[in-house]
Enzyme design. Structure first.
Site, PDB file in Angstrom:
ATOM      1  N   LYS A 193       0.761  -1.131   0.027  1.00  0.00           N
ATOM      2  CA  LYS A 193       0.060  -0.050   0.014  1.00  0.00           C
ATOM      3  C   LYS A 193       0.874   1.132   0.036  1.00  0.00           C
ATOM      4  CE  LYS A 193      -1.989   3.047   2.065  1.00  0.00           C
ATOM      5  NZ  LYS A 193      -1.974   4.379   1.855  1.00  0.00           N
ATOM      6  N   GLY A 245       6.518   4.553   8.613  1.00  0.00           N
ATOM      7  CA  GLY A 245       5.818   5.824   8.644  1.00  0.00           C
ATOM      8  C   GLY A 245       5.804   6.364  10.162  1.00  0.00           C
ATOM      9  N   SER A 246       4.807   7.086  10.383  1.00  0.00           N
ATOM     10  CA  SER A 246       4.867   7.752  11.795  1.00  0.00           C
ATOM     11  C   SER A 246       4.711   6.997  12.682  1.00  0.00           C
ATOM     12  CB  SER A 246       3.550   8.767  11.785  1.00  0.00           C
ATOM     13  OG  SER A 246       2.386   8.239  11.755  1.00  0.00           O
ATOM     14  N   THR A 247       5.334   7.489  14.056  1.00  0.00           N
ATOM     15  CA  THR A 247       5.253   6.566  15.101  1.00  0.00           C
ATOM     16  C   THR A 247       3.906   6.412  15.632  1.00  0.00           C
ATOM     17  OG1 THR A 247       7.387   7.288  15.737  1.00  0.00           O
ATOM     18  CG2 THR A 247       6.012   6.454  17.741  1.00  0.00           C
ATOM     19  N   GLU A 248       2.923   7.370  15.402  1.00  0.00           N
ATOM     20  CA  GLU A 248       1.653   7.513  15.965  1.00  0.00           C
ATOM     21  C   GLU A 248       0.683   6.040  15.165  1.00  0.00           C
ATOM     22  OE1 GLU A 248      -0.363  10.693  14.469  1.00  0.00           O
ATOM     23  OE2 GLU A 248      -2.099  10.301  15.662  1.00  0.00           O
ATOM     24  N   GLY A 250       2.234   3.806  13.570  1.00  0.00           N
ATOM     25  CA  GLY A 250       2.908   2.446  14.099  1.00  0.00           C
ATOM     26  C   GLY A 250       2.422   1.641  15.418  1.00  0.00           C
ATOM     27  N   GLU A 267       9.441   0.553  11.202  1.00  0.00           N
ATOM     28  CA  GLU A 267      10.444   1.643  10.970  1.00  0.00           C
ATOM     29  C   GLU A 267       9.813   3.006  10.946  1.00  0.00           C
ATOM     30  OE1 GLU A 267      12.340   4.168   9.881  1.00  0.00           O
ATOM     31  OE2 GLU A 267      12.516   3.675   7.716  1.00  0.00           O
ATOM     32  N   CYS A 301      13.442  10.121   7.889  1.00  0.00           N
ATOM     33  CA  CYS A 301      13.327   9.303   9.144  1.00  0.00           C
ATOM     34  C   CYS A 301      14.586   9.720   9.766  1.00  0.00           C
ATOM     35  CB  CYS A 301      12.707   8.227   9.072  1.00  0.00           C
ATOM     36  SG  CYS A 301      13.569   6.968   7.997  1.00  0.00           S
ATOM     37  N   GLU A 398       9.469  15.060  15.817  1.00  0.00           N
ATOM     38  CA  GLU A 398      10.026  14.827  14.500  1.00  0.00           C
ATOM     39  C   GLU A 398       9.170  16.103  13.581  1.00  0.00           C
ATOM     40  OE1 GLU A 398       8.835  11.632  12.284  1.00  0.00           O
ATOM     41  OE2 GLU A 398      10.794  11.286  11.551  1.00  0.00           O
TER      42      GLU A 398
HETATM   43  P1  NDP Z   1       1.470   7.933   8.302  1.00  0.00           P
HETATM   44  O1  NDP Z   1       2.258   7.145   9.371  1.00  0.00           O
HETATM   45  O2  NDP Z   1       0.114   8.509   8.404  1.00  0.00           O
HETATM   46  O3  NDP Z   1       1.757   7.131   6.684  1.00  0.00           O
HETATM   47  C1  NDP Z   1       2.511   6.326   6.518  1.00  0.00           C
HETATM   48  C2  NDP Z   1       1.696   5.120   5.555  1.00  0.00           C
HETATM   49  O4  NDP Z   1       0.769   4.568   6.441  1.00  0.00           O
HETATM   50  C3  NDP Z   1       0.778   5.814   4.488  1.00  0.00           C
HETATM   51  O5  NDP Z   1       0.910   4.700   3.333  1.00  0.00           O
HETATM   52  C4  NDP Z   1      -0.561   5.973   5.039  1.00  0.00           C
HETATM   53  O6  NDP Z   1      -1.535   6.030   4.104  1.00  0.00           O
HETATM   54  C5  NDP Z   1      -0.527   4.909   5.832  1.00  0.00           C
HETATM   55  N1  NDP Z   1      -1.495   4.776   6.882  1.00  0.00           N
HETATM   56  C6  NDP Z   1      -2.146   5.715   7.719  1.00  0.00           C
HETATM   57  N2  NDP Z   1      -3.077   5.488   8.750  1.00  0.00           N
HETATM   58  C7  NDP Z   1      -2.907   4.044   8.642  1.00  0.00           C
HETATM   59  C8  NDP Z   1      -3.390   3.463   9.762  1.00  0.00           C
HETATM   60  N3  NDP Z   1      -4.267   3.425  10.725  1.00  0.00           N
HETATM   61  N4  NDP Z   1      -3.041   1.816   9.471  1.00  0.00           N
HETATM   62  C9  NDP Z   1      -2.440   1.658   8.338  1.00  0.00           C
HETATM   63  N5  NDP Z   1      -1.601   2.404   7.581  1.00  0.00           N
HETATM   64  C10 NDP Z   1      -1.990   3.648   7.609  1.00  0.00           C
HETATM   65  O7  NDP Z   1       2.417   9.153   7.942  1.00  0.00           O
HETATM   66  P2  NDP Z   1       1.829  10.629   7.155  1.00  0.00           P
HETATM   67  O8  NDP Z   1       2.134  10.566   5.830  1.00  0.00           O
HETATM   68  O9  NDP Z   1       0.781  10.919   7.636  1.00  0.00           O
HETATM   69  O10 NDP Z   1       2.853  11.790   8.021  1.00  0.00           O
HETATM   70  C11 NDP Z   1       2.884  12.202   9.216  1.00  0.00           C
HETATM   71  C12 NDP Z   1       4.012  12.422  10.025  1.00  0.00           C
HETATM   72  O11 NDP Z   1       4.612  11.204  10.078  1.00  0.00           O
HETATM   73  C13 NDP Z   1       4.985  13.377   9.230  1.00  0.00           C
HETATM   74  O12 NDP Z   1       4.933  14.339   9.528  1.00  0.00           O
HETATM   75  C14 NDP Z   1       6.243  12.595   9.788  1.00  0.00           C
HETATM   76  O13 NDP Z   1       6.803  13.276  10.777  1.00  0.00           O
HETATM   77  C15 NDP Z   1       6.048  11.193   9.945  1.00  0.00           C
HETATM   78  N6  NDP Z   1       6.562  10.346   8.915  1.00  0.00           N
HETATM   79  C16 NDP Z   1       7.587   9.647   9.322  1.00  0.00           C
HETATM   80  C17 NDP Z   1       8.293   8.714   8.368  1.00  0.00           C
HETATM   81  C18 NDP Z   1       9.244   8.012   8.589  1.00  0.00           C
HETATM   82  O14 NDP Z   1       9.889   7.289   7.555  1.00  0.00           O
HETATM   83  N7  NDP Z   1       9.734   7.893   9.576  1.00  0.00           N
HETATM   84  C19 NDP Z   1       7.645   8.696   6.897  1.00  0.00           C
HETATM   85  C20 NDP Z   1       6.291   9.340   6.584  1.00  0.00           C
HETATM   86  C21 NDP Z   1       5.800  10.311   7.769  1.00  0.00           C
HETATM   87  P3  NDP Z   1      -1.826   7.847   3.754  1.00  0.00           P
HETATM   88  O15 NDP Z   1      -0.715   8.073   2.977  1.00  0.00           O
HETATM   89  O16 NDP Z   1      -3.148   7.646   2.936  1.00  0.00           O
HETATM   90  O17 NDP Z   1      -2.051   8.478   4.928  1.00  0.00           O
END
Ligand code: NDP
Length: 487
Positions: A193, A245-248, A250, A267, A301, A398
């Site tokens: 995804k 993606g985000s810690t939240e 995760g 990660e 990240c 972050e």
């Molecule tokens: P998210 O963690 O929301 O998104 C990462 C991926 O997860 C996207 O494909 C997203 O879809 C998907 N996703 C969102 N919610 C869920 C869920 N409940 N269950 C499963 N998958 C989900 O990151 P954001 O893009 O919203 O960014 C927010 C913040 O996160 C940034 O400002 C940054 O601080 C941090 N971030 C950190 C990253 C890293 O590599 N450490 C990478 C990206 C973001 P969709 O794209 O539709 O939201």
């Protein structure tokens, strides 16, 4: 739109525009889901628009996957696992991975332009980093596919099954490669995804997968927003989840799969310290600081978002850094001279602006080089905060943008204490002439990766991953293979 130097108008040496042609890539008006080896319309009948963040111009309509689509993709992956890919000898799987790697190389310019258009990152980064590294990941893992029995995993290492993989928008193709290559090399099948704001390079990769003739269902790509990610994570037919993606989110995923027996690697975010000692080679350190936080607009990240400068050199280091930042060129991501591209989305720009406002309100000093931002699109100038204390939000959270927080230290012990004073633990940088000090620091820094006299170096052979709220599990190297093997 050209690329403009951040230097004061009239005082700098201007480059002529050097735009890469966007004609090399054909962007379709509409993209379907990639399921069971074919592009299929979504059962939802819904599509969303993906934008060019540098201009806000719509690029394409992309299918919005719903529950029924995720069901279909997981069923296709299961069938491929049971009937073809999961049974195939490693030496056969390797051939497909080599093919994918070679086709990415052949179509590298197309990928680079598409990634810059959909993500906003400069073409020199997509061309020189994202795309070559994505190909390198497939090459590297192709080499492992027939050697798993000799790698210390036992004589007959087994795959886990169907992997559900959810990736972010900061390195769209590279993250797809990080997820798919080790999963496929070890015999798993995948449902991927991509992020909502950057789906196009994954869909071009789907074409490459067709071209490489992988058995249908081995890789499936479901586009959509967080709901599609949630459906994939919750799906009972998925055996392993890999998330970046985000810690939240995760944490939400960890809660969602607790007790299901699904395997998980996360990660997540970071707030890395880039530590510069008074004996560091200053010019190289300045380049390392710039690369650490302004590469990819700071959407990294492992970005070196906290500069820890030894007090005796802090002022002179900051002066040199500011002089260097005045030469950075911000603007058209397709211009080959551009250093800083667009912020990926309105939402991310709002987040950066909010945290920068908090930094000012908490009393840190904000500085940016003189900088003309393009009128359309999402832009943020390179920004440095000095006078930052550890309790400030800009030192703790972050930001995921081109914003550096500068703190100081006096002794190595203080540097370690400040560097480790974070809920994260993904990466760190150390700049010093003394090898013994590098080793001393590396032993004490609670970070998955410690770079010495360099920063943001990646290699498929090198494991990458975090401690604490930066997640768990490793990607890359032998450790990354283990995350896709049963047992
Ligand atoms: P998210 O963690 O929301 O998104 C990462 C991926 O997860 C996207 O494909 C997203 O879809 C998907 N996703 C969102 N919610 C869920 C869920 N409940 N269950 C499963 N998958 C989900 O990151 P954001 O893009 O919203 O960014 C927010 C913040 O996160 C940034 O400002 C940054 O601080 C941090 N971030 C950190 C990253 C890293 O590599 N450490 C990478 C990206 C973001 P969709 O794209 O539709 O939201």
């Amino acid at each position: 739109m050209g690329s403009v130097s951040t230097t004061k108008p009239g005082t700098g040496w201007e480059y002529a525009p050097a735009p890469e042609s966007r004609e090399i890539v054909t962007i379709q008006r509409e993209y379907n889901l990639f399921v069971d080896g074919e592009f299929v319309p979504p059962a939802t009948g819904e599509f969303f628009t993906t934008l060019n963040p540098a201009s806000e111009e719509p690029l394409a309509s992309v299918a919005e996957a719903g529950q029924a689509d995720v069901d279909r993709a997981v069923a296709a992956a299961r069938q491929a696992y049971d009937q073809s890919w999961g049974k195939m000898p490693g030496r056969e799987r390797a051939k497909y991975l080599y093919r994918i790697a070679r086709v990415i190389q052949e179509r590298a310019r197309e990928f680079a332009v598409l990634e810059s258009l959909d993500n906003g990152k400069p073409i020199k980064e997509t061309r020189d980093v994202d795309i070559p590294l994505a190909a390198a990941h497939f090459f590297y893992h192709a080499g492992w596919a027939d050697k798993l029995g000799y790698a210390g995993f036992g004589p007959d290492p087994r795959p886990i099954g169907v992997a559900g993989q959810v990736i972010p928008w900061n390195f769209p193709l590279l993250m797809a490669a990080w997820k798919l290559a080790p999963a496929l090399a070890t015999g798993n099948t995948c449902v991927l995804k991509p992020a909502e704001t950057t789906p196009l390079s994954a869909l071009l990769l789907a074409e490459v997968i067709q071209e490489a003739d992988l058995p249908p269902g081995t890789v499936n790509i479901v586009t959509g927003d967080g709901r599609a990610g949630r459906d994939l994570v919750a799906h009972p037919g998925v055996d392993k989840i890999a998330f970046t993606g985000s810690t939240e989110v995760g944490k939400e995923i960890q809660r969602a799969i607790a007790g299901t027996g699904k395997r998980l690697t996360l990660e997540l975010g970071g707030k890395a310290a880039n530590i510069v000692f008074d004996d560091a080679p200053v010019d190289q350190a300045v380049e390392g600081i710039v690369n650490g936080i302004f590469f990819n607009q700071g959407h990294v990240c492992c970005a070196g978002s906290r500069l820890l400068a030894q007090e005796s050199i802090a002022d002179s280091l900051l002066d040199r850094l500011k002089a260097r930042l005045e030469t950075l060129r911000l603007g058209d991501p397709l211009d080959k001279n551009t250093d800083i591209g667009a912020i990926n989305s309105r939402q991310q720009l709002d987040k950066i602006e909010g945290l920068v406002a908090a930094g000012e309100a908490e009393g840190a000093q904000r500085w940016s080089p003189p900088c003309r931002l393009p009128a359309k699109g999402y832009w943020f100038p390179p920004t440095v905060f000095s006078g930052v204390s550890q309790s400030h939000r800009i030192a703790r959270e972050e930001i995921f943008g081109p914003v550096l927080s500068v703190l100081t230290f006096r002794t190595p012990e203080e540097a370690v204490a400040k560097a480790n004073n974070t809920p994260y633990g993904l990466s760190a940088g150390v700049w010093t002439e003394k090898g013994s000090r590098i080793l001393w620091m590396a032993q004490r820094l609670r970070a998955g990766v410690v770079w010495a006299n360099t920063y943001n170096r990646f290699d498929p052979a090198s494991p990458f991953g975090g401690y604490q709220e930066s997640g768990f599990g490793r990607e890359g190297g032998r450790a990354g293979l283990a995350a896709y093997l049963d047992g």
